[in-house]
Design a protein around this motif. Sequence first.
Motif, short mmCIF file in Angstrom:
data_model
loop_
_atom_site.label_atom_id
_atom_site.label_comp_id
_atom_site.label_asym_id
_atom_site.label_seq_id
_atom_site.Cartn_x
_atom_site.Cartn_y
_atom_site.Cartn_z
N ASN B 122 0.83 -1.19 0.00
CA ASN B 122 0.00 0.00 0.00
C ASN B 122 0.88 1.26 0.00
OD1 ASN B 122 -2.07 1.78 0.27
ND2 ASN B 122 -3.03 0.76 2.02
N PHE B 123 1.69 1.39 1.05
CA PHE B 123 2.52 2.60 1.20
C PHE B 123 3.99 2.31 0.92
CE2 PHE B 123 -1.18 3.45 3.86
CZ PHE B 123 -1.54 4.72 3.42
N LEU B 124 4.71 3.36 0.60
CA LEU B 124 6.15 3.21 0.37
C LEU B 124 6.85 2.57 1.56
CD1 LEU B 124 7.54 6.46 -1.32
CD2 LEU B 124 7.68 4.11 -2.15
N THR B 185 4.81 -0.43 -4.76
CA THR B 185 3.51 0.06 -4.29
C THR B 185 2.46 -0.22 -5.36
OG1 THR B 185 3.79 2.23 -5.27
CG2 THR B 185 4.59 1.95 -3.00
N GLN B 186 1.20 -0.04 -4.96
CA GLN B 186 0.10 -0.24 -5.90
C GLN B 186 0.21 0.72 -7.09
OE1 GLN B 186 -2.93 0.25 -2.78
NE2 GLN B 186 -3.93 -1.54 -3.65
N LEU B 187 0.64 1.97 -6.78
CA LEU B 187 0.72 2.96 -7.86
C LEU B 187 1.78 2.57 -8.88
CD1 LEU B 187 0.29 6.37 -5.94
CD2 LEU B 187 -1.42 5.03 -7.16
N GLN B 188 2.92 2.08 -8.38
CA GLN B 188 3.98 1.68 -9.30
C GLN B 188 3.60 0.42 -10.07
OE1 GLN B 188 6.52 3.42 -10.25
NE2 GLN B 188 6.20 5.06 -8.77
N TYR B 230 5.64 8.31 -7.96
CA TYR B 230 6.52 8.21 -6.79
C TYR B 230 6.25 9.37 -5.83
CZ TYR B 230 10.64 8.78 -3.89
OH TYR B 230 11.46 8.97 -2.82
N ASP B 233 3.16 8.64 -4.05
CA ASP B 233 3.41 7.66 -2.99
C ASP B 233 4.05 8.31 -1.76
OD1 ASP B 233 2.47 5.11 -3.61
OD2 ASP B 233 4.14 4.69 -4.96
N ASP B 234 5.03 9.17 -2.07
CA ASP B 234 5.74 9.84 -1.00
C ASP B 234 4.78 10.74 -0.20
OD1 ASP B 234 8.26 10.24 0.27
OD2 ASP B 234 8.29 12.28 -0.56
N ASP B 237 2.54 8.80 2.02
CA ASP B 237 3.25 8.38 3.23
C ASP B 237 3.21 9.49 4.29
OD1 ASP B 237 4.01 5.81 3.21
OD2 ASP B 237 6.16 6.17 2.99
#
Lengths: 511, 249
Positions: B122-124, B185-188, B230, B233-234, B237
Amino acid sequence: MKRFDDQVGTGHLLAFISREDPKDNFSFFFPITGFNDLDRLYRVIEGFQSYHENIGSLGRYQFQGLAVNDIGRVIDVLPEIDEKRLCRLDLSQFIDERGNFVSEIGEIVVGWFSRSENLGLPAMRTGSIATGQSFFDRDTERELIWKNVTAGKNILLQSPRRYGKTSLLKNIQQTPLAGWMSCYVDVQDSKSVSDFLEMLVGELMMSEDCASCMPAGLAKKEPWKAKTYERSELKRKERQLIKKGWREYGSNLFTGMFQSKKKLLLIFDEFSYMLEEILGSSADDHEVDEFMAWFADIRSNAKNICFILSGSEHLETFLRRHSIDGKIDDLTPVPLVLFDDKTALSLMFLLFIREGIAVEKKELDDVLRLIGEPIPYFLQVFVDLLASECRRREELTIQDIENLYYAQLLGADGKRHFESIEQQLDRYGHYTNKGKEAATRVLSSLSWTTREEVSKEDLKNLWSAHGGNPSAFDDIFDLMKDDFYINVDSQDRVAMNSKLIRDWWVKYAKE
Amino acid sequence: MDLSPEIVQFIKEELGCPYNTLGTYERYFIPKLQFHSALCTATIAAVNKILNPLIKRHSDRFFCRIDATHTIKSSASIIDKIIRSRLEAEKKKQKGESYQAWGLDNFVQEMADLARFRIVCNFLTDVYEVAECIRRIETIIKFFEEFDFKDGIRQHRRISGERSVKIILRQRNPPRLFLEIQIMTQLQEAWDKKDHYLVYEKRRSSSKSDEDNFPNYLDAKMSAMADLLYIADDYFDQLREETEEVHDK
């Protein structure tokens, strides 16, 4: 043997996927818990891969191993996998004590699932007719029967009790060859020829396909659509017509059938038992004689109809015993033999899998060692008992299996499976004075002795010594052969073939 | 799947009968990768043992999941990689450098990404938590040596590529096969799926040079998208930390 751990969803899927049509596929799932399983998994993969490379019929499949994180969601990940042909297995079943792949077990599962008509696993059926998914094997007999039937021959299907005759006949009825319709009639309860004809008409009434084979007036009423009570009423009316004269009714019925353009297979199960019943119930001593002569005439005139007659005991023996000329020369005998060990092993293995039990080859060998000849009925009874105990206890050792055999299958809990023994003995008592007592002694003696120790002559002497009529011995002995799986070799030495029945007699033998 | 003319040529010339046709070439590769597949299964089972307690600990939210959908490299990708390594070897040779190219004789042992699976978080910070846990799993340490650890998130070097952590393991004992665990992560993961369709497959199925096939400015756009995700994601976080602080107060 142990219960499958359904909680483990991570594992390895060994899939056989058709190259031509990926929808045609079957696969085996092995739960894996970590690196400790890896060596065994390698052996299993190698085993299946080698089997795949060496069996020509598997060439149409691509063999592939796939890591699966959650077998419960395998369809999400591998949508082409046919879940009906996906089988959960356990590595322990395929690796022996020396770490080698157990190819016999590999052959069983691949052999079963590579047949696209085999969806899922055979189902347990103890004590009742095995139909649908419960019906197992018997390809040879099916082929032989249909080969004869399509050649226009009538069949006499014979085997000892509990071999699965009725299941085979029902299967033939339910899956006829193209262009054939079939009608199965269990005539065991017929006490007269009238009953026989009534049962036949009753079965024909059940199917629209048979409309052209039933009396025209009856067909017009479309009995296959009728409610049960309406059908009973129609049957009652037919019964009245039959009672006026079975010969005339029967001849008209079959004449009507002969005119049908359809090919019909008529299956009469427990035929010899019916004759016995008629003989015992009918006031007319010649009813069986007359019926058999009439029935032979019907068969000889039937161009579009083939007949299968079946019975536990040998029809010829019965007719000879009662000095009846049965005119059964037209019947082609088809024996129904026992499952061979390989087939029995396959059936047991697949049944256990379906019951959620991982069983090993050595345990199956042990089951066979304990029951001896794999009589289908008793095989399923024992597998059923072991599966339910294993589910309850999670695991069974070889010693547990043996204990369950002696304490439960042959114990009080298993008594109902052997009730027919008492019924057969009573039947012998009806045949001849002291028949029950003398037969009991003969069977007890057989259960204690080996083939080398006893001849038919010895048994006849024993029979006579316990009040049996010497002249009735041969007839009763013929009955006992089928009822108690007795075999006589070329040197007239006698043995009780079924270890299970022998063990039962040893335990309960009446001295 | 479209195959580039180079791959088709490779199949015809280098694979012996009966594998030298498009219909049969995979039959050559699939049996050679059975143990890789088994290795993946056993490693997933070992990783699951450690992930399940973590997932339980984070039961109030999605923490991570294992994606085992493409555990084995496709036959076409393997050939593609062999061809590219040969070209690379040729270039190096011209420069006087040595370079060991892959071939049919050594790819099973030497290619590091034949067997792989992915863990999507889920998270970085979850990515690093999972990665560290995996590196501490005793059974994995016993069974594998850590051949490489690539932090493609914080030390991102690729011009165009997803940001993930890759743990490359090699069996300590024969047959000493490689296995790659990707953690992202899910986004990547979403970026990777789009990249696979837009860039990866198109590059492999074309005989043109990369530049002709996929102009630089498009590459730059794909790379920008990865960077954008990215940053997202950051930022997520940071948001998580802030909401947790507020919640804790």
